[in-house]
Design an enzyme around this catalytic site. Structure first.
Site, PDB file in Angstrom:
ATOM      1  N   GLU A 214       0.707  -0.866   0.081  1.00 14.18           N
ATOM      2  CA  GLU A 214       0.282  -0.241   0.317  1.00 14.18           C
ATOM      3  C   GLU A 214       1.038   1.214   0.174  1.00 14.18           C
ATOM      4  OE1 GLU A 214      -1.725   0.685   3.687  1.00 14.18           O
ATOM      5  OE2 GLU A 214      -3.772   1.854   3.050  1.00 14.18           O
TER       6      GLU A 214
ATOM      7  N   CYS B 239      -4.463  -3.095   4.342  1.00 12.81           N
ATOM      8  CA  CYS B 239      -3.883  -2.988   5.696  1.00 12.81           C
ATOM      9  C   CYS B 239      -5.509  -3.117   6.986  1.00 12.81           C
ATOM     10  CB  CYS B 239      -3.920  -1.168   5.448  1.00 12.81           C
ATOM     11  SG  CYS B 239      -2.458  -0.515   6.804  1.00 12.81           S
TER      12      CYS B 239
ATOM     13  N   LYS C 161     -10.346   0.336  -0.893  1.00 12.25           N
ATOM     14  CA  LYS C 161     -10.636   0.787   0.521  1.00 12.25           C
ATOM     15  C   LYS C 161     -11.011   0.910   1.450  1.00 12.25           C
ATOM     16  CE  LYS C 161      -7.240   1.167   4.532  1.00 12.25           C
ATOM     17  NZ  LYS C 161      -5.703   2.046   4.737  1.00 12.25           N
TER      18      LYS C 161
END
Ligand SMILES: *[C@@H]1O[C@H](CO)[C@@H](O)[C@H](O)[C@H]1NC(C)=O
Ligand SMILES: *[C@@H]1O[C@H](CO)[C@@H](O)[C@H](O)[C@H]1NC(C)=O
Ligand SMILES: *[C@@H]1O[C@H](CO)[C@@H](O)[C@H](O)[C@H]1NC(C)=O
Ligand SMILES: *[C@@H]1O[C@H](CO)[C@@H](O)[C@H](O)[C@H]1NC(C)=O
Length: 502
Positions: A80, A213, A180
Site C-alpha cells: 500500500e 491494511c 479500501k
C-alpha cells in the site's frame, strides 16, 4: 454493486478453465518496498513531478517484479502507498498522483491499448510489468471519480478519491480493482466507498480476494471474502506501523491466515523510523516466509510455494475452555493497559503452573512450563473483553501470555521486543463468544515460530515442542464483530493514539 461484478468474474473464470489446467501449488512473492517519499508541501505538485516520483518507485518495483518472475513466481504483491508514499496533508496534495481507474469489466490490457482512457501512465506501466514478465502484479495506487452535486455525499471538490488496489494478470489485463473500505484515521486524503466492495477473481491457482491494511480488523470485506466467497488466498498490500504486543505486522497477519484458514500474502512498506516493516507469505498451518528488519533501509523480496486450495480446519474456540475448571492461583490480580485497553492480569509465579484469569465474560486458561523461572523477567496471563475505541472502534476478546517490559508490574502491556525466557510447553484457551480468533505466538526480536505450535479443534493454542526462542507473547486475539458499535472515540484519546502511531 457487489453481486453484478461477481457474476462477471464467474463467467470469466469458466472461460479460463477451458484454456488452462489448474495447478495444485503455486509460487507467491511479496516485496517489502522502501518507498521514495514525496516532499511535504502545502501546494500540490505538478502532474509531471508526481509522475516522476511514481516512476522512481516503479523503477524499484520493476526490479523486484522481474526478479520474482525469473525465480518462477506466479504472482507478486507490492505494498500500500508503495508508488507515491503516504505523507499527504490534504485531498489536493494527493490529487496529482491519481488516475481514473476503470472497472475491470471494460476488459482492458493497458499495455496493448495505452490511450484507451485519458492519461493512465501508471496503469500502463504496471500492466506492461505484468505482461513483459508473465506474472500477476498486485499494486496500490489512487483512483479519482468525478461526482455530482446532486449526490449529497459528493465532496465539495466534486470528486471521490480512493485508496485503490489493482491486479493485472500475466497478460497485463486489469482483473481486479478494490477501493479500501476501512481508512486509517490519518487518511484524510481519501474517501471510503459507499458500500464495502467484495472483490474476487479466479486463477488456475485458486480463487483470490483482496483488501488493504486496516481492513484486516473489520468484518467487511475481509471476513466476508473468506466465509461467503470462499477465497483460497488473500492479497494484502499494507503500510503497517507495528504495535506490540499484539499488532506487529508479521504476528497479526500470520495469525489472521491461521484463524481464517487462508493463504495470506502481506507486502508492507519498509520504513524503520516509522516502525513499518514485516511482510510475509503465510499459509493457514504455518508462516512460509517472513521478514522483519528494523536495522537496514533496504527493501526485500520473499518467495514461497503455497497450496492453491489450502485446508481450513474447523475450530470451536470455546469448547476446551468451557470444560476446564478455573485454576485458583491464590495470587493477586491487577489491571494494566495494553494499547489503551484495560486488561486483568495475574503474575506467573513459578516455572510451571496452571492459571485462570477472567475479564467480564471471558475466562482464559493457561498451562505452561518455562525452561527456568528467571528473577529478571516477569510474565503475566491477561484477559480483555471490551470495546477498543482508539484509532478505530472494534470489540475484542483477548487471552494473552505476555512478557512485561520490566519486572515492575506497571509495565505489563508496554511494548517490549526482547526476552530471555524459553517455554518447554504452553497451552492457552478461552471462553470466547466469537468464532473469529487469531492465534499469535511471537518470540524475542519479533520472530515467528513456524512449526512450533498448533490449534486443536477444541480451541487450545498449544506448543508442539519447546520454543525455539524466548517468548514475547502467546495470544488468542478474538474479534467479536457483532458487538462493534459506531461510538466515536474522544478527541483526547485520538490525540494520544496519534502520538503513538504517527
Ligand atoms: C524534494 O525536495 C528536494 C530539495 O528541494 C528536491 O531535491 C527533490 O527533488 C524533491 N523531491 C521530490 C520527489 O519532489
Ligand atoms: C451529473 O448529473 C447530470 C444530470 O443527471 C449528468 O448529466 C452528468 O453526467 C452527471 N455527472 C457526473 C460526473 O456523474
Ligand atoms: C462449542 O463448544 C461449546 C462447549 O462444548 C458448545 O456449547 C457450543 O455449542 C459449541 N459451538 C459451536 C458453534 O459448535
Ligand atoms: C496443570 O494441569 C494439567 C492438566 O491440564 C495437569 O496435568 C497438571 O498436573 C497441572 N499442573 C499443576 C502445577 O497444577
Amino acid at each position: 454493486m457487489i453481486a453484478a461484478p461477481l457474476l462477471a468474474y464467474a463467467a470469466i473464470s469458466v472461460l479460463c478453465i477451458v484454456k488452462v489446467s489448474t495447478m495444485d501449488t503455486f509460487i507467491a512473492a511479496v516485496y517489502e518496498h522502501a518507498v521514495v517519499m514525496p516532499n511535504i508541501s502545502l501546494t500540490p505538485v505538478t502532474h509531471e513531478k508526481a509522475l516522476a516520483l511514481m516512476n522512481q518507485n516503479l523503477d524499484l518495483l520493476e526490479r523486484a517484479i522481474s526478479s520474482a518472475a525469473k525465480q518462477g513466481a506466479h504472482i507478486i504483491v507490492t505494498p500500500e502507498d508503495g508508488i507515491y508514499g503516504w505523507r499527504f496533508t490534504a485531498r489536493e496534495a494527493v490529487y496529482p498522483y491519481l488516475e481514473d481507474i476503470p472497472d475491470p469489466q471494460v476488459n482492458w490490457i493497458p499495455c496493448n491499448d495505452p490511450h484507451r482512457f485519458d492519461r493512465t501512465p501508471v496503469q500502463n506501466r504496471l500492466s506492461c510489468l505484468a505482461k513483459d514478465n508473465s506474472i500477476y502484479v498486485v499494486a496500490n495506487i489512487g483512483d479519482k471519480k468525478p461526482c455530482n452535486t446532486s449526490d449529497p455525499q459528493c465532496p465539495p471538490d466534486g470528486r471521490y478519491q480512493y485508496n485503490t488496489n489493482v491486479v493485472y494478470d500475466s497478460e497485463g489485463k486489469l482483473v481486479a480493482r478494490y477501493h479500501k473500505q476501512n481508512l486509517f484515521m490519518s487518511e484524510i486524503q481519501f474517501n471510503s466507498p459507499k458500500r464495502p466492495e467484495v472483490v474476487t477473481f479466479d486463477t488456475k491457482f485458486g480463487r483470490l480476494g483482496i483488501f488493504t491494511c486496516f481492513d484486516i480488523l473489520f468484518r467487511d470485506p475481509a471476513v466476508t471474502l473468506v466465509k461467503d466467497f470462499h477465497v483460497d488466498t488473500i492479497l494484502f498490500p499494507t503500510a503497517w506501523m507495528n504495535v506490540l504486543p499484539h499488532l506487529s505486522a508479521v504476528e497479526f497477519h500470520s495469525a489472521w491466515a491461521m484463524g481464517m484458514g487462508v493463504n495470506f500474502l502481506a507486502a508492507n512498506l519498509h520504513n524503520p523510523l516509522m516502525k513499518m516493516t514485516g511482510s510475509g507469505i503465510y499459509a493457514p498451518d504455518s508462516p512460509k516466509a517472513f521478514h522483519y528488519d528494523m536495522k537496514t533501509e533496504e527493501g526485500k523480496l520473499l518467495l514461497s510455494q503455497l497450496d492453491s486450495h489450502p485446508q481450513h480446519p474447523v475450530v470451536n474456540w470455546s469448547s476446551h475452555a468451557s470444560s476446564v475448571k478455573a485454576h485458583s492461583s491464590g495470587n493477586q490480580e491487577f489491571t494494566g493497559i495494553v494499547f489503551f485497553d484495560e486488561y486483568t492480569f495475574v503474575e506467573l509465579l513459578g516455572a510451571t503452573g496452571n492459571y485462570t484469569v477472567c475479564h467480564r465474560d471471558l475466562c482464559c486458561h493457561l498451562s505452561y512450563k518455562m525452561s527456568e523461572k528467571r528473577s529478571d523477567e516477569l510474565y503475566v496471563l491477561g484477559a480483555f473483553d471490551g470495546l477498543h475505541t482508539v484509532e478505530g472502534t472494534y470489540y475484542l476478546q483477548i487471552c494473552t501470555l505476555l512478557k512485561c517490559k520490566t519486572t515492575d508490574p506497571n509495565t505489563c502491556g508496554d511494548s517490549v521486543e526482547t526476552a530471555s525466557t524459553r517455554f518447554e510447553r504452553f497451552s492457552l484457551s478461552g471462553t470466547f463468544a466469537t468464532q473469529y480468533v487469531f492465534p499469535e505466538v511471537l518470540l524475542s526480536e519479533v520472530q515467528l515460530a513456524p512449526g512450533g505450535f498448533q490449534v486443536s479443534s477444541d480451541g487450545q493454542l498449544s506448543s508442539l515442542k519447546p520454543s525455539s526462542g524466548p517468548v514475547l507473547t502467546v495470544t488468542l486475539f478474538g474479534r467479536w464483530y457483532d458487538k462493534d458499535q459506531t461510538l466515536t472515540a474522544s478527541s483526547d484519546l485520538i490525540a494520544q493514539a496519534q502520538s503513538v502511531l504517527i
